[in-house]
Scaffold this active site. Structure first.
Site, PDB file in Angstrom:
ATOM      1  CG  ASP A 121      -1.771  -1.213   1.355  1.00  0.00           C
ATOM      2  OD1 ASP A 121      -1.937  -1.905   0.341  1.00  0.00           O
ATOM      3  OD2 ASP A 121      -2.251  -1.491   2.462  1.00  0.00           O
ATOM      4  N   GLY A 136      -4.373  -1.467  -2.620  1.00  0.00           N
ATOM      5  CA  GLY A 136      -3.808  -0.318  -1.910  1.00  0.00           C
ATOM      6  C   GLY A 136      -4.623   0.098  -0.691  1.00  0.00           C
ATOM      7  CD  GLU A 169      -5.825   6.954 -21.899  1.00  0.00           C
ATOM      8  OE1 GLU A 169      -5.981   5.847 -21.358  1.00  0.00           O
ATOM      9  OE2 GLU A 169      -4.837   7.238 -22.606  1.00  0.00           O
TER      10      GLU A 169
HETATM   11  P1  ATP Z   1      -1.312  -4.152   4.886  1.00  0.00           P
HETATM   12  O1  ATP Z   1      -1.986  -2.819   4.924  1.00  0.00           O
HETATM   13  O2  ATP Z   1      -0.207  -4.232   3.914  1.00  0.00           O
HETATM   14  O3  ATP Z   1      -2.257  -5.263   4.753  1.00  0.00           O
HETATM   15  P2  ATP Z   1      -0.955  -3.843   7.699  1.00  0.00           P
HETATM   16  O4  ATP Z   1       0.158  -4.170   8.594  1.00  0.00           O
HETATM   17  O5  ATP Z   1      -1.358  -2.400   7.654  1.00  0.00           O
HETATM   18  O6  ATP Z   1      -0.572  -4.374   6.283  1.00  0.00           O
HETATM   19  P3  ATP Z   1      -3.381  -4.567   9.178  1.00  0.00           P
HETATM   20  O7  ATP Z   1      -4.446  -5.527   8.844  1.00  0.00           O
HETATM   21  O8  ATP Z   1      -3.791  -3.145   9.339  1.00  0.00           O
HETATM   22  O9  ATP Z   1      -2.244  -4.749   8.078  1.00  0.00           O
HETATM   23  O10 ATP Z   1      -2.682  -5.019  10.559  1.00  0.00           O
HETATM   24  C1  ATP Z   1      -2.193  -6.321  10.725  1.00  0.00           C
HETATM   25  C2  ATP Z   1      -2.382  -6.785  12.153  1.00  0.00           C
HETATM   26  O11 ATP Z   1      -1.676  -5.912  13.041  1.00  0.00           O
HETATM   27  C3  ATP Z   1      -3.821  -6.787  12.691  1.00  0.00           C
HETATM   28  O12 ATP Z   1      -4.556  -7.911  12.314  1.00  0.00           O
HETATM   29  C4  ATP Z   1      -3.588  -6.764  14.196  1.00  0.00           C
HETATM   30  O13 ATP Z   1      -3.295  -8.050  14.670  1.00  0.00           O
HETATM   31  C5  ATP Z   1      -2.342  -5.885  14.316  1.00  0.00           C
HETATM   32  N1  ATP Z   1      -2.764  -4.513  14.656  1.00  0.00           N
HETATM   33  C6  ATP Z   1      -3.249  -3.562  13.817  1.00  0.00           C
HETATM   34  N2  ATP Z   1      -3.574  -2.436  14.489  1.00  0.00           N
HETATM   35  C7  ATP Z   1      -3.298  -2.682  15.793  1.00  0.00           C
HETATM   36  C8  ATP Z   1      -3.437  -1.921  16.995  1.00  0.00           C
HETATM   37  N3  ATP Z   1      -3.903  -0.691  17.003  1.00  0.00           N
HETATM   38  N4  ATP Z   1      -3.039  -2.504  18.155  1.00  0.00           N
HETATM   39  C9  ATP Z   1      -2.556  -3.761  18.171  1.00  0.00           C
HETATM   40  N5  ATP Z   1      -2.426  -4.523  17.067  1.00  0.00           N
HETATM   41  C10 ATP Z   1      -2.787  -4.009  15.895  1.00  0.00           C
END
Ligand code: ATP
Length: 324
Positions: A128, A171, A188
């Protein structure tokens, strides 16, 4: 003195995650540490699901997409009870440091663990590219290249039949991948969550491209846009004005993230993995290893947790000029 560390991949898989696991493992081994892989992201941390990683265990994976440790989204880790379970398992296994390879949510989770007193360092990896603390993250370049290859092919058939294509790219809530795909493929029109664009406006860009004498029109649509491909397709089903082109829609979806990592992602993974380990070796915890201005840097997780990177408006302007 640290003796045992663990590494996990979390959130959506990204090409280059395997290369990052390999780098973390081998650089940790070079520090004299024992290394464990946590299966399925924070889910495996909560259940204590570890596998020992040796130099040979991580052989033959540098060129593979996905993550051989598995990834998951764990709701349990978001609860205090889940995180307590995770810390209990780590303590029982004698693990004193953790590396989290993942995106925005994953690094926010890493910061929570860090605040609970556990040594954690992050490695910036998500297709993303929404993560503050790294100009570009592991997986973005490969996902972009795959999208470009797909659109190059679509343009061939689109031109032959004078068609317009709505192409949805991934994304999540960030338009970066769609914007760069649009610029790189010569779209485009580009529809991203950061910029309000009505379905009628999309129709106008397609009609305008037809009037300019184009043999096709490509509209790159971010999955997180208010008007994503399904909504636009429904709109165009009942659209009475002639677009000029015959319209088709395609969602690249997971095809985009499943490819083998390109050179950029493999080398970025090697450098970020090493940086996160070296930081821990000198007693620097609670940081994210990322790339800024072409340099590998570390940023405190507390500074990046919960934040998302915006879109450079100059790129939007450029995309518009180049689409003429
Ligand atoms: P992508 O966006 O590439 O999929 P990401 O790391 O942003 O990757 P998320 O699904 O947002 O993916 O987060 C992955 C995991 O991280 C969640 O399932 C959760 O276990 C943990 N996580 C996310 N936010 C929190 C939070 N605020 N506190 C604790 N754990 C969290």
């Amino acid at each position: 003195m640290i003796k045992r560390v663990a590494v996990l991949t979390s959130g959506g898989d990204a090409p280059g995650m395997n290369a990052a696991i390999r780098a973390v493992t081998r650089v940790s081994l070079s520090q004299g540490w024992q290394v464990f892989g946590v299966k399925n992201g924070y889910q495996g941390l909560v259940s204590g699901d570890y596998v020992p990683l040796e130099a040979r265990t991580v052989g033959g994976i540098v060129q593979l997409g996905g993550t051989f440790l598995g990834s998951a989204r764990s709701l349990e880790f978001k609860t205090e009870n889940g995180r307590k379970k995770a810390l209990d398992h780590l303590s029982k296994a004698g693990i004193e440091g953790l590396f989290v390879i993942g995106g925005n949510g994953s690094q926010t989770g890493a910061n929570v663990l860090h605040q609970m007193g556990f040594p954690v360092n992050g490695i910036a990896s998500t297709i993303d590219n929404d993560l503050v603390g790294s100009d570009i993250t592991i997986g973005v370049d490969t996902a972009l290249n795959i999208a470009l290859e797909a659109i190059d092919r679509l343009k061939v058939t689109a031109s032959s039949h004078r068609r317009a294509f709505l192409v949805e790219v991934m994304g999540r809530d960030c338009g970066y991948l769609a914007l760069m795909t649009g610029i790189g493929s010569g779209a485009e029109s580009i529809v991203i969550p950061e910029v309000e664009m009505s379905a009628e406006q999309v129709a106008q860009t397609i009609q305008a491209a037809y009037k300019r004498g184009k043999s096709h029109a490509i509209v790159v649509v971010a999955e997180g846009a208010k008007n994503e491909v399904d909504t636009l397709s429904a709109f165009f089903k009942n659209y009475k004005t002639d677009l000029g082109f015959d319209l088709r829609a395609i969602t690249l979806g997971h095809v985009q993230r499943g490819g083998a990592p390109y050179a950029f992602d493999r080398t970025l993974a090697a450098r970020l993995g090493a940086s996160a380990v070296e930081a821990m070796a000198r007693g620097q915890y609670g940081v994210l290893a990322g790339s800024k201005g072409g340099e590998i840097v570390t940023t405190p997780l507390a500074e990046i947790a919960g934040k998302t990177k915006g879109i450079d408006p100059r790129l939007l302007q450029l995309a518009d000029i180049l689409s003429q």
